[in-house]
Design a protein around this motif. Sequence first.
Motif, PDB file in Angstrom:
ATOM      1  N   THR A   1      55.381  24.931  25.866  1.00  6.72           N
ATOM      2  CA  THR A   1      55.165  24.830  24.417  1.00  6.72           C
ATOM      3  C   THR A   1      56.477  24.478  23.742  1.00  6.72           C
ATOM      4  OG1 THR A   1      53.464  26.532  24.570  1.00  6.72           O
ATOM      5  CG2 THR A   1      54.325  26.052  22.379  1.00  6.72           C
ATOM      6  N   ALA A   2      56.380  23.749  22.666  1.00  5.37           N
ATOM      7  CA  ALA A   2      57.591  23.453  21.909  1.00  5.37           C
ATOM      8  C   ALA A   2      58.137  24.741  21.309  1.00  5.37           C
ATOM      9  CB  ALA A   2      57.288  22.430  20.823  1.00  5.37           C
ATOM     10  N   TRP A   3      59.452  24.906  21.446  1.00  2.74           N
ATOM     11  CA  TRP A   3      60.087  26.140  20.939  1.00  2.74           C
ATOM     12  C   TRP A   3      59.849  26.311  19.442  1.00  2.74           C
ATOM     13  CZ3 TRP A   3      66.011  26.913  20.065  1.00  2.74           C
ATOM     14  CH2 TRP A   3      66.272  28.269  19.791  1.00  2.74           C
ATOM     15  N   ILE A   4      59.853  25.205  18.725  1.00  6.36           N
ATOM     16  CA  ILE A   4      59.703  25.262  17.271  1.00  6.36           C
ATOM     17  C   ILE A   4      58.327  25.748  16.858  1.00  6.36           C
ATOM     18  CG2 ILE A   4      58.839  22.913  16.887  1.00  6.36           C
ATOM     19  CD1 ILE A   4      60.864  22.760  14.550  1.00  6.36           C
ATOM     20  N   ASP A   5      57.312  25.610  17.779  1.00  8.68           N
ATOM     21  CA  ASP A   5      55.958  26.070  17.458  1.00  8.68           C
ATOM     22  C   ASP A   5      55.784  27.567  17.656  1.00  8.68           C
ATOM     23  OD1 ASP A   5      55.247  23.500  16.842  1.00  8.68           O
ATOM     24  OD2 ASP A   5      54.474  23.053  18.868  1.00  8.68           O
ATOM     25  N   THR A   6      56.786  28.240  18.264  1.00 11.16           N
ATOM     26  CA  THR A   6      56.659  29.691  18.522  1.00 11.16           C
ATOM     27  C   THR A   6      57.263  30.529  17.404  1.00 11.16           C
ATOM     28  OG1 THR A   6      58.767  29.829  19.715  1.00 11.16           O
ATOM     29  CG2 THR A   6      56.785  29.255  20.997  1.00 11.16           C
ATOM     30  N   VAL A   7      57.842  29.888  16.402  1.00 13.60           N
ATOM     31  CA  VAL A   7      58.516  30.640  15.356  1.00 13.60           C
ATOM     32  C   VAL A   7      57.771  30.485  14.046  1.00 13.60           C
ATOM     33  CG1 VAL A   7      60.753  30.384  16.496  1.00 13.60           C
ATOM     34  CG2 VAL A   7      60.057  28.728  14.761  1.00 13.60           C
ATOM     35  N   THR A   8      58.149  31.325  13.082  1.00 11.65           N
ATOM     36  CA  THR A   8      57.525  31.257  11.759  1.00 11.65           C
ATOM     37  C   THR A   8      57.972  30.005  11.028  1.00 11.65           C
ATOM     38  OG1 THR A   8      59.325  32.523  10.759  1.00 11.65           O
ATOM     39  CG2 THR A   8      57.454  33.785  11.605  1.00 11.65           C
TER      40      THR A   8
ATOM     41  N   ALA B   1      57.899  42.718  25.716  1.00 16.73           N
ATOM     42  CA  ALA B   1      56.841  42.574  26.724  1.00 16.73           C
ATOM     43  C   ALA B   1      56.787  41.129  27.208  1.00 16.73           C
ATOM     44  CB  ALA B   1      55.485  42.990  26.142  1.00 16.73           C
ATOM     45  N   SER B   2      57.008  40.955  28.521  1.00 17.03           N
ATOM     46  CA  SER B   2      57.067  39.594  29.078  1.00 17.03           C
ATOM     47  C   SER B   2      55.754  38.843  28.908  1.00 17.03           C
ATOM     48  CB  SER B   2      57.447  39.651  30.560  1.00 17.03           C
ATOM     49  OG  SER B   2      56.498  40.435  31.274  1.00 17.03           O
ATOM     50  N   GLN B   3      54.604  39.574  28.892  1.00 19.89           N
ATOM     51  CA  GLN B   3      53.333  38.889  28.762  1.00 19.89           C
ATOM     52  C   GLN B   3      53.167  38.256  27.381  1.00 19.89           C
ATOM     53  OE1 GLN B   3      53.765  42.046  29.459  1.00 19.89           O
ATOM     54  NE2 GLN B   3      52.541  43.432  28.167  1.00 19.89           N
ATOM     55  N   GLU B   4      53.911  38.726  26.381  1.00 19.01           N
ATOM     56  CA  GLU B   4      53.825  38.134  25.063  1.00 19.01           C
ATOM     57  C   GLU B   4      54.451  36.739  25.024  1.00 19.01           C
ATOM     58  OE1 GLU B   4      55.568  40.743  22.258  1.00 19.01           O
ATOM     59  OE2 GLU B   4      54.019  42.289  22.425  1.00 19.01           O
ATOM     60  N   PHE B   5      55.380  36.471  25.965  1.00 19.10           N
ATOM     61  CA  PHE B   5      56.090  35.189  25.963  1.00 19.10           C
ATOM     62  C   PHE B   5      55.659  34.266  27.121  1.00 19.10           C
ATOM     63  CE2 PHE B   5      58.779  38.555  24.283  1.00 19.10           C
ATOM     64  CZ  PHE B   5      59.081  38.063  23.031  1.00 19.10           C
ATOM     65  N   ALA B   6      54.799  34.774  28.006  1.00 16.71           N
ATOM     66  CA  ALA B   6      54.435  33.974  29.196  1.00 16.71           C
ATOM     67  C   ALA B   6      53.716  32.680  28.816  1.00 16.71           C
ATOM     68  CB  ALA B   6      53.565  34.818  30.129  1.00 16.71           C
ATOM     69  N   ASP B   7      52.963  32.705  27.741  1.00 19.85           N
ATOM     70  CA  ASP B   7      52.191  31.523  27.351  1.00 19.85           C
ATOM     71  C   ASP B   7      53.045  30.471  26.651  1.00 19.85           C
ATOM     72  OD1 ASP B   7      49.995  32.806  28.344  1.00 19.85           O
ATOM     73  OD2 ASP B   7      49.325  33.604  26.399  1.00 19.85           O
ATOM     74  N   TRP B   8      54.346  30.773  26.450  1.00 19.85           N
ATOM     75  CA  TRP B   8      55.192  29.812  25.739  1.00 19.85           C
ATOM     76  C   TRP B   8      55.659  28.660  26.640  1.00 19.85           C
ATOM     77  CZ3 TRP B   8      59.043  33.239  22.497  1.00 19.85           C
ATOM     78  CH2 TRP B   8      58.311  33.944  21.526  1.00 19.85           C
TER      79      TRP B   8
ATOM     80  N   VAL C   1      66.072  33.802  14.297  1.00 22.73           N
ATOM     81  CA  VAL C   1      64.742  33.246  14.037  1.00 22.73           C
ATOM     82  C   VAL C   1      63.718  34.342  14.264  1.00 22.73           C
ATOM     83  CG1 VAL C   1      65.450  30.911  14.711  1.00 22.73           C
ATOM     84  CG2 VAL C   1      64.412  32.444  16.398  1.00 22.73           C
ATOM     85  N   ASN C   2      62.534  34.145  13.699  1.00 27.53           N
ATOM     86  CA  ASN C   2      61.439  35.099  13.840  1.00 27.53           C
ATOM     87  C   ASN C   2      60.306  34.465  14.626  1.00 27.53           C
ATOM     88  OD1 ASN C   2      62.721  37.111  12.270  1.00 27.53           O
ATOM     89  ND2 ASN C   2      62.045  36.079  10.402  1.00 27.53           N
ATOM     90  N   HIS C   3      59.980  35.085  15.786  1.00 23.77           N
ATOM     91  CA  HIS C   3      58.885  34.604  16.631  1.00 23.77           C
ATOM     92  C   HIS C   3      57.572  35.220  16.178  1.00 23.77           C
ATOM     93  CE1 HIS C   3      61.039  32.254  19.621  1.00 23.77           C
ATOM     94  NE2 HIS C   3      61.971  33.201  19.677  1.00 23.77           N
ATOM     95  N   VAL C   4      56.499  34.447  16.304  1.00 26.09           N
ATOM     96  CA  VAL C   4      55.150  34.924  15.999  1.00 26.09           C
ATOM     97  C   VAL C   4      54.524  35.424  17.295  1.00 26.09           C
ATOM     98  CG1 VAL C   4      52.892  34.330  15.059  1.00 26.09           C
ATOM     99  CG2 VAL C   4      54.954  33.275  14.109  1.00 26.09           C
ATOM    100  N   THR C   5      54.172  36.743  17.329  1.00 23.24           N
ATOM    101  CA  THR C   5      53.540  37.348  18.509  1.00 23.24           C
ATOM    102  C   THR C   5      52.303  38.106  18.060  1.00 23.24           C
ATOM    103  OG1 THR C   5      54.751  39.442  18.358  1.00 23.24           O
ATOM    104  CG2 THR C   5      55.842  37.636  19.533  1.00 23.24           C
ATOM    105  N   PRO C   6      51.402  38.424  18.995  1.00 22.61           N
ATOM    106  CA  PRO C   6      50.213  39.217  18.623  1.00 22.61           C
ATOM    107  C   PRO C   6      50.570  40.550  17.996  1.00 22.61           C
ATOM    108  CG  PRO C   6      49.931  38.230  20.791  1.00 22.61           C
ATOM    109  CD  PRO C   6      51.341  37.981  20.403  1.00 22.61           C
ATOM    110  N   GLY C   7      51.754  41.107  18.329  1.00 19.80           N
ATOM    111  CA  GLY C   7      52.157  42.405  17.760  1.00 19.80           C
ATOM    112  C   GLY C   7      52.904  42.288  16.460  1.00 19.80           C
TER     113      GLY C   7
END
Length: 465
Positions: free
Chosen positions: A55-62, A45-52, A90-96
């Motif tokens: 943002t620093a890429w390293i802050d979006t992962v576990t 879902a593109s809306q899950e990544f729109a807020d990135w 890598v593993n991204h942190v998302t609301p889902g």
Amino acid sequence: MADLVKGSLPAGVVSAFLAAVGDIALILSGDGMIVDITVGHGELASQEFADWVGTAWIDTVTIESRPKVAEMLADAAKPGAQKALRWRQVNHVTPGGDVPIRYLMLALGDDDHLIAIGRDLRGAAVMQQRLLQAQQAIERDYIRQRQSEIRYHMLFDSVSEPVLIVDAEDRRIREANPAAYRLLDASPGDLAGRALTEIVAPEHRDDLIAYLGAAEVTDDRAPLGLRMVNGRGDASLSARLFRQASKPLFIVRIETIPESNAVPQFDALLGSVIERMPDSFVLVDRELNVLTANSAFLEMTEVSSIDRVVGLQLGKWLGRPGIDLELIVGQLREHGAVRNVATIMRGAAGSKEEIEVSAVCAPMGDSECYGFTIRDVARRERGVPVSPGDVPRSVGQLTELVGRMSLKDIVRESTDLIERLCIEAALVYTSDNRASAAEILGVSRQSLYSKLHRHGLGNLVPAEI
């Protein structure tokens, strides 16, 4: 994103980019900040990544994936990085929940921008999970199978009775338990592969081959008596067919017969004659439990095999409940034999046949047993013509009077018939002892003498007086 990339990539990078097109692409600045995002996979879902963006890429992962992101950014900045392309997960942190993505990092020509091309690994993770579950299920089935085999071998080896597993196609022994090796005086493993006929005396081998052929088509074959090879005595052999992995096999049980209990030849001949008798024969113990019976008895009782009658009460089929069988047994125990007693036989399917029973009492160890011969007389009685003036002798003859006599007369005749039949039966049971007959019928002696005279069965004055 198109404007940013347009005209800035050399041919080699464009080729590598097109060959590695994935589910998501991140445009990064040299310090790892996300400049733009393109999602090319329907499940992402593109809306899950729109807020990135921004943002620093390293802050979006576990936390566990951050060292990998730092390594990829550092490697991309090294000279010659395009020649050492390497995928990292890598593993991204998302609301889902966490989303596993595998990335390939590329530098954009002379620009200080980087591009991270990612492939969604959730589908592969699902497949790996299913594969793991399938492997675990196979492992559990294998463990259960091994446990079943262990229990089977423990039971097979612990049975005191000799047991063989025989190939139904070539009649060769596949397995044998320790009791079979002891019986045949063989070393462990020596019986495997040998023909089953080798364990019996030569004169009985044809009988064994015929018996196995019959056992292939029916499960209720009686055991076969034969002599074992090399003078090991007489034995009773039984075989039952079963299938394992679509292969037909026999389980063969051998019961040795001690010499003192070996059946003489004339006893076997007598048993064969009884089996072929046209009249029914059944042997019961003192409690009237069936010990054995011939084929005619099975046919009369409408039962398919001897196994279905052995151990059951004879009263299940013979006599009128609570009347005939008790009187017959009483006479057997008092006089040792009865002859030509009229009664009925009830079949398993509900049929009833008029029969005559003769029986004898014989000793059996510390107790006794009773042998019954049973003859069907229904057809013979139906063939006797009945005239209106004669006294009916059976229920069948009574029904033939319908249309010839009135109902009142038929009822009177039936009453006289029942009374006469009961008196005759009582006299037969008591061997013409009128005092005992009167006691059985529950009447006084004088009343019995009167009825005997009225029915023409005897004199008014008793013979015993």
